[in-house]
Design an enzyme around this catalytic site. Sequence first.
Site, short mmCIF file in Angstrom:
data_model
loop_
_atom_site.label_atom_id
_atom_site.label_comp_id
_atom_site.label_asym_id
_atom_site.label_seq_id
_atom_site.Cartn_x
_atom_site.Cartn_y
_atom_site.Cartn_z
N GLU A 153 0.83 -1.21 0.00
CA GLU A 153 0.00 0.00 0.00
C GLU A 153 0.86 1.26 0.00
O GLU A 153 0.80 2.06 0.94
CB GLU A 153 -0.89 0.02 1.25
CG GLU A 153 -1.78 -1.18 1.42
CD GLU A 153 -2.43 -1.24 2.81
OE1 GLU A 153 -2.05 -0.46 3.71
OE2 GLU A 153 -3.34 -2.07 3.00
N GLY A 200 1.94 5.01 -0.68
CA GLY A 200 1.28 6.28 -0.99
C GLY A 200 2.33 7.34 -1.31
O GLY A 200 2.49 7.80 -2.44
N ARG A 201 3.11 7.67 -0.29
CA ARG A 201 4.07 8.76 -0.40
C ARG A 201 5.06 8.56 -1.55
O ARG A 201 5.35 9.49 -2.30
CB ARG A 201 4.85 8.89 0.90
CG ARG A 201 5.74 10.12 0.98
CD ARG A 201 6.70 10.05 2.18
NE ARG A 201 6.04 9.69 3.41
CZ ARG A 201 5.57 10.56 4.31
NH1 ARG A 201 5.71 11.86 4.11
NH2 ARG A 201 4.98 10.14 5.41
N ARG A 250 2.56 20.04 6.49
CA ARG A 250 3.60 19.13 6.98
C ARG A 250 4.71 19.82 7.79
O ARG A 250 5.09 19.32 8.84
CB ARG A 250 4.20 18.32 5.83
CG ARG A 250 3.15 17.51 5.03
CD ARG A 250 3.76 16.49 4.10
NE ARG A 250 4.41 15.44 4.83
CZ ARG A 250 5.69 15.36 5.04
NH1 ARG A 250 6.51 16.22 4.48
NH2 ARG A 250 6.20 14.41 5.78
N TYR A 260 4.72 18.36 11.46
CA TYR A 260 5.76 17.37 11.77
C TYR A 260 7.17 17.98 11.79
O TYR A 260 8.15 17.25 11.87
CB TYR A 260 5.78 16.26 10.70
CG TYR A 260 4.44 15.69 10.33
CD1 TYR A 260 3.71 14.92 11.23
CD2 TYR A 260 3.91 15.90 9.06
CE1 TYR A 260 2.48 14.38 10.87
CE2 TYR A 260 2.68 15.36 8.70
CZ TYR A 260 1.98 14.60 9.62
OH TYR A 260 0.76 14.07 9.26
N CYS A 303 -2.31 33.57 10.65
CA CYS A 303 -2.04 34.25 11.93
C CYS A 303 -1.62 33.28 13.02
O CYS A 303 -2.33 33.10 14.02
CB CYS A 303 -3.27 35.04 12.34
SG CYS A 303 -3.72 36.18 11.05
N GLU A 304 -0.52 32.60 12.81
CA GLU A 304 0.06 31.71 13.81
C GLU A 304 1.56 31.65 13.56
O GLU A 304 1.97 31.55 12.41
CB GLU A 304 -0.44 30.26 13.65
CG GLU A 304 -1.90 30.10 13.78
CD GLU A 304 -2.29 28.70 14.26
OE1 GLU A 304 -1.45 27.99 14.84
OE2 GLU A 304 -3.45 28.37 14.05
N TYR A 318 0.38 14.01 0.75
CA TYR A 318 -0.01 14.62 2.02
C TYR A 318 0.11 16.15 1.97
O TYR A 318 0.38 16.79 2.98
CB TYR A 318 0.80 14.03 3.18
CG TYR A 318 0.73 12.52 3.24
CD1 TYR A 318 -0.46 11.89 3.57
CD2 TYR A 318 1.83 11.72 2.91
CE1 TYR A 318 -0.55 10.51 3.59
CE2 TYR A 318 1.75 10.34 2.93
CZ TYR A 318 0.55 9.73 3.28
OH TYR A 318 0.46 8.37 3.30
N1 LLP Z 1 -1.33 1.88 4.56
C1 LLP Z 1 -1.78 2.30 5.76
C2 LLP Z 1 -2.61 1.42 6.56
C3 LLP Z 1 -1.44 3.60 6.20
O1 LLP Z 1 -1.87 4.01 7.38
C4 LLP Z 1 -0.62 4.43 5.39
C5 LLP Z 1 -0.27 5.78 5.82
C6 LLP Z 1 -0.20 3.93 4.15
C7 LLP Z 1 -0.58 2.65 3.77
C8 LLP Z 1 0.63 4.75 3.21
O2 LLP Z 1 1.89 5.04 3.75
P1 LLP Z 1 2.98 5.78 2.83
O3 LLP Z 1 3.44 4.79 1.80
O4 LLP Z 1 2.36 6.98 2.24
O5 LLP Z 1 4.07 6.14 3.79
N2 LLP Z 1 0.48 12.72 6.87
C9 LLP Z 1 1.75 12.10 7.11
C10 LLP Z 1 1.78 10.66 6.67
C11 LLP Z 1 0.71 9.81 7.32
C12 LLP Z 1 0.69 8.38 6.86
C13 LLP Z 1 -0.51 7.66 7.36
N3 LLP Z 1 -0.66 6.31 6.92
C14 LLP Z 1 2.83 12.92 6.43
O6 LLP Z 1 2.53 13.94 5.81
O7 LLP Z 1 4.02 12.59 6.53
#
Ligand code: LLP
Length: 421
Positions: free
Chosen positions: A275, A277-278, A314, A318, A346-347, A375
């Site tokens: 899975e 994403g990033r 971000r 973070y 305004c922060e 993200y």
């Molecule tokens: N699968 C599950 C169950 C997840 O919770 C996540 C991400 C992914 C896959 C995808 O992970 P990736 O390959 O994108 O690392 N907002 C944060 C990142 C939060 C990730 C949450 N879960 C940021 O901007 O760094």
Amino acid sequence: MDHFLYRDGVLHAEDVPLTEIAAEVGTPFYCYSTATLTRHFRLFDEALAGTDHLVCYAMKANSNQAVLKLMAELGAGADVVSGGEYARAVAAGFPGERIVFSGVGKTRAEMRAALEGGIRQFNLESEPEMEVLNEVALSLGKVAPVTVRVNPDVDAKTHEKIATGKSENKFGIPISRAREVYARAAALPGLEVVGIDVHIGSQLTELEPYGLAFDKVAALTAALRADGHTIRRLDLGGGLGIPYERSNSAPPLPIEYGALVKEKLGHLGCEIEIEPGRLIAGNAGILVSEVIYVKSGEGRDFLILDAAMNDLVRPAMYGAHHDIVPVIEPEPGVEPHVYDIVGPVCESGDTFAKGRKLPPVGPGDLVAFRSAGAYGATMASEYNSRPLIPEVLVKDGQFALVRARPSFEEMIARDTIPTWM
Ligand code: LLP
């Protein structure tokens, strides 16, 4: 291969100068590269070649319909975590049998929608959720395919807010209790156990934590099979990190990750799901913003942009680093200036970078935040009543607005006044 490069002194997205897009859609805006999105999906797909697998794009990273349609057409699956994401995935053309439903708190309505619309599997995260899904499935006369997300208690060595695989995190069930939880799942007539799910965190920059988790999953697969369960699918989650700072050493590549998956789990004969994403979307997108003012403060200069923390949260959330570069290529040898780069919200937290070196820029100049495709837009808000910013998709020499900027009127019209006022 970077598709955001200077050409003739102007930063381009593929073959399109960003100045041209800015003139048409206004700033700030997100811009995504089709070539990069495609390439990154294929890197994962190829890394698992030779193994039965499905790359389920974690759409929380970037859920624009155009990005999703591209992924669906490439043959990806989708990892969704809400009814809204499920609806988006279906609307973009993902067939139900390629959608996995993750998330720690699925509601009855979400379960119903996915069971009715078609779903590959639910990744269950607790016993109460298991009981509820059983009920919902039976009420629809269906059997829900499920995995249980196990929490392997490994340290993903990432930012604490995005680490998910330690026992103190809210995710999954403790791996030590997996056998009894699977026994319960197998006893519920509305559920069909199909495999195991694990996801230990995001922005992982080393393979070692994956190795530890995969070893535990392999051992659990053997134990569950010995208990009589059919474990034919392993969902390994996402999390592979990307290089946010060009100066830093790069995280492992998808091909290395794929080799580890095969080494640790290949002998089990399971279908593998991942899975990511990033890694698919992150470096496929940038955020372009205009400098509004340069303000001299006490011992520092503030670069005040028209983008803010509501557009890209971000750094505020973070402490994340994004490289920021001028859209007009600096002359060779120009001395960089040191800025605190901030937005107009305004922060004090609305700070993108402190003491950042940048070639000198001034009001009206454009800058680009790199690695903002994941993200970024999905975490944006309208804080300070700043409308969500537009998104643009580029393909070779063409670009298209894939989400328009709402007008103030449209933004206001979403609220309604009670009749008693
Ligand atoms: N699968 C599950 C169950 C997840 O919770 C996540 C991400 C992914 C896959 C995808 O992970 P990736 O390959 O994108 O690392 N907002 C944060 C990142 C939060 C990730 C949450 N879960 C940021 O901007 O760094």
